[in-house]
Design a protein around this motif. Structure first.
Motif, PDB file in Angstrom:
ATOM      1  N   UNK A  79     114.124 -11.708   0.266  1.00 38.70           N
ATOM      2  CA  UNK A  79     115.555 -12.177  -0.581  1.00 38.70           C
ATOM      3  C   UNK A  79     115.317 -12.629  -1.855  1.00 38.70           C
ATOM      4  N   UNK A  80     114.003 -13.055  -2.182  1.00 34.26           N
ATOM      5  CA  UNK A  80     113.624 -13.547  -3.630  1.00 34.26           C
ATOM      6  C   UNK A  80     113.216 -12.453  -4.278  1.00 34.26           C
ATOM      7  N   UNK A  81     112.916 -11.275  -3.883  1.00 32.77           N
ATOM      8  CA  UNK A  81     112.438 -10.312  -4.579  1.00 32.77           C
ATOM      9  C   UNK A  81     113.519  -9.907  -5.686  1.00 32.77           C
ATOM     10  N   UNK A  82     112.883  -9.355  -6.874  1.00 29.05           N
ATOM     11  CA  UNK A  82     113.667  -8.960  -8.084  1.00 29.05           C
ATOM     12  C   UNK A  82     113.703  -7.699  -8.197  1.00 29.05           C
ATOM     13  N   UNK A  83     114.030  -7.046  -9.429  1.00 31.11           N
ATOM     14  CA  UNK A  83     113.617  -5.728  -9.683  1.00 31.11           C
ATOM     15  C   UNK A  83     112.384  -5.342 -10.328  1.00 31.11           C
ATOM     16  N   UNK A  84     111.690  -4.556  -9.306  1.00 29.48           N
ATOM     17  CA  UNK A  84     110.269  -4.230  -9.719  1.00 29.48           C
ATOM     18  C   UNK A  84     110.028  -3.473 -10.659  1.00 29.48           C
ATOM     19  N   UNK A  85     111.150  -2.662 -11.070  1.00 27.78           N
ATOM     20  CA  UNK A  85     110.783  -1.938 -12.344  1.00 27.78           C
ATOM     21  C   UNK A  85     110.896  -2.702 -13.708  1.00 27.78           C
ATOM     22  N   UNK A  86     110.957  -3.797 -13.560  1.00 26.68           N
ATOM     23  CA  UNK A  86     110.911  -4.669 -15.081  1.00 26.68           C
ATOM     24  C   UNK A  86     109.727  -5.644 -15.008  1.00 26.68           C
ATOM     25  N   UNK A  87     108.410  -4.694 -14.935  1.00 33.45           N
ATOM     26  CA  UNK A  87     107.319  -5.675 -14.997  1.00 33.45           C
ATOM     27  C   UNK A  87     107.042  -6.599 -16.060  1.00 33.45           C
ATOM     28  N   UNK A  88     107.010  -7.812 -15.923  1.00 32.71           N
ATOM     29  CA  UNK A  88     106.754  -8.899 -17.132  1.00 32.71           C
ATOM     30  C   UNK A  88     105.270  -8.882 -17.321  1.00 32.71           C
ATOM     31  N   UNK A  89     104.437  -8.270 -16.307  1.00 31.38           N
ATOM     32  CA  UNK A  89     103.030  -8.847 -16.544  1.00 31.38           C
ATOM     33  C   UNK A  89     102.162  -8.593 -15.199  1.00 31.38           C
ATOM     34  N   UNK A  90     101.227  -8.512 -15.221  1.00 30.81           N
ATOM     35  CA  UNK A  90     100.171  -8.702 -14.100  1.00 30.81           C
ATOM     36  C   UNK A  90      99.785  -9.986 -13.935  1.00 30.81           C
ATOM     37  N   UNK A  91      99.811 -10.388 -12.503  1.00 23.73           N
ATOM     38  CA  UNK A  91      99.163 -11.565 -12.105  1.00 23.73           C
ATOM     39  C   UNK A  91      98.107 -11.359 -11.003  1.00 23.73           C
ATOM     40  N   UNK A  92      96.998 -12.198 -11.396  1.00 28.40           N
ATOM     41  CA  UNK A  92      96.146 -12.222 -10.058  1.00 28.40           C
ATOM     42  C   UNK A  92      96.200 -13.584  -9.569  1.00 28.40           C
ATOM     43  N   UNK A  93      96.419 -13.933  -8.322  1.00 23.47           N
ATOM     44  CA  UNK A  93      96.537 -15.227  -7.843  1.00 23.47           C
ATOM     45  C   UNK A  93      95.784 -15.373  -6.563  1.00 23.47           C
ATOM     46  N   UNK A  94      95.395 -16.652  -6.232  1.00 25.24           N
ATOM     47  CA  UNK A  94      94.353 -17.055  -5.139  1.00 25.24           C
ATOM     48  C   UNK A  94      94.147 -18.573  -4.935  1.00 25.24           C
ATOM     49  N   UNK A  95      93.818 -18.858  -3.845  1.00 20.80           N
ATOM     50  CA  UNK A  95      93.587 -20.392  -3.443  1.00 20.80           C
ATOM     51  C   UNK A  95      91.734 -20.263  -3.790  1.00 20.80           C
ATOM     52  N   UNK A  96      91.201 -21.372  -4.258  1.00 16.40           N
ATOM     53  CA  UNK A  96      89.988 -21.394  -4.785  1.00 16.40           C
ATOM     54  C   UNK A  96      89.190 -21.648  -3.704  1.00 16.40           C
ATOM     55  N   UNK A  97      87.757 -21.383  -3.710  1.00 17.35           N
ATOM     56  CA  UNK A  97      86.660 -21.224  -2.934  1.00 17.35           C
ATOM     57  C   UNK A  97      86.594 -22.631  -1.940  1.00 17.35           C
ATOM     58  N   UNK A  98      86.610 -22.670  -0.809  1.00 22.05           N
ATOM     59  CA  UNK A  98      86.411 -23.713   0.095  1.00 22.05           C
ATOM     60  C   UNK A  98      87.986 -24.383   0.491  1.00 22.05           C
ATOM     61  N   UNK A  99      88.944 -23.624  -0.091  1.00 23.20           N
ATOM     62  CA  UNK A  99      90.333 -23.964   0.146  1.00 23.20           C
ATOM     63  C   UNK A  99      91.279 -22.952   1.197  1.00 23.20           C
ATOM     64  N   UNK A 100      91.741 -23.653   2.359  1.00 29.89           N
ATOM     65  CA  UNK A 100      92.364 -22.468   2.971  1.00 29.89           C
ATOM     66  C   UNK A 100      93.927 -22.667   3.185  1.00 29.89           C
TER      67      UNK A 100
END
Ligand code: B1M
Length: 210
Positions: A79-100
């Motif tokens: 329900x939080x999804x927007x319009x995928x055709x309007x990409x504002x840019x690419x994001x790589x995301x992650x939780x850093x090493x050692x953290x779960x």
């Protein structure tokens, strides 16, 4: 009418079924996902964290609360999804090493996705090499680093240093966040952006790509 305090209680008590049931009821009654998340779900996680700190809750309680929170978030995410055709840019995301810890990071990822960013979510316990590889492979505009532990937040600097060493620091903006992270810390480790929560992360990300 739905009583969202029951959702707060369900997450606090780690009751997945009750959490899902109340969430579905709230959606059916047209309650905004953001109001459900900020008003009740995050508050319940904060309370369980405080109980843990006081020795009134233990790791299994954290795990069960996280499971109930995830169950509700899975329902709210689409329900939080927007319009995928309007990409504002690419994001790589992650939780850093050692953290779960991944609930907050996944919330940030969903909000960014919902607001038009293409998101590559690397998961938890991610080392600098994996971050760098994903940034390179996807030609990411922003690298988002999340940490929930005072011990693991320091790894953010290692990732930024590794980007520098790989000659890629100017190619990607770095945003950091997570409960122990502050604006001063973000500046100290050489990040380009910091945000306190998932909604602000979207505003910061927009600024970083403009
Ligand atoms: Co852990 N844990 N935990 N835990 N846990 C905390 C973080 C803690 C504060 C609890 C406490 O003592 N009060 C404490 C850290 C203390 C410290 O370092 N100062 C702690 C501890 C100690 C631990 C263990 C060491 C416990 C143990 O084993 N003895 C252990 C470490 C494991 C590891 O990571 N190596 C551990 C384990 C776990 C579980 C696995 C059981 C579980 C995580 C399950 C999961 O994520 N899949 C868990 C949980 C649930 C918590 C608490 C209770 C809740 C975290 C959460 O999901 N919050 C937490 C207490 C707390 O935070 N109050 C706690 C809800 C979420 C929506 O908020 O993640 O803060 P948050 O995300 C927010 C913002 O921070 C921000 O936006 C989000 C949404 O608004 N944000 C960003 C997050 N990332 C961002 C990135 C951005 C921008 C914004 O840009 C890139």
């Amino acid at each position: 009418m739905v009583d969202l305090n029951l959702l707060y209680e369900a997450i606090l008590g780690g009751k997945l079924e009750q959490s899902v049931e109340v969430t579905n009821q709230a959606i059916a009654e047209g309650v905004e996902p953001q109001a459900i998340i900020n008003g009740y779900m995050i508050k319940a996680m904060e309370e369980v964290g405080q109980r843990f700190q006081r020795g009134e809750a233990f790791v299994p309680n954290l795990l069960m609360a996280a499971r109930a929170m995830k169950g509700s978030l899975d329902i709210l995410k689409p329900l939080m999804k927007g319009d995928a055709s309007t990409s504002l840019g690419k994001v790589v995301i992650g939780t850093v090493k050692g953290d779960l810890h991944d609930i907050g990071k996944n919330l940030v990822a969903s909000m960014l996705e919902g607001c038009g960013f293409e998101v590559i979510n690397l998961g938890v316990d991610v080392g600098s090499e994996k971050f760098i590889e994903a940034v390179k492979e996807n030609k990411a505009d922003i690298l988002c680093l999340s940490a929930l532990l005072t011990t693991t937040m320091n790894y953010m600097k290692e990732v930024i240093d590794a980007l520098q060493a790989a000659g890629m620091r100017d190619e990607v903006k770095v945003m950091v966040g997570g409960a122990p992270v502050t604006n001063a810390f973000a500046q100290q480790v050489g990040a380009d952006g910091y945000s306190e929560d998932a909604s602000e992360a979207v505003a910061v990300a927009r600024k970083l790509v403009s």
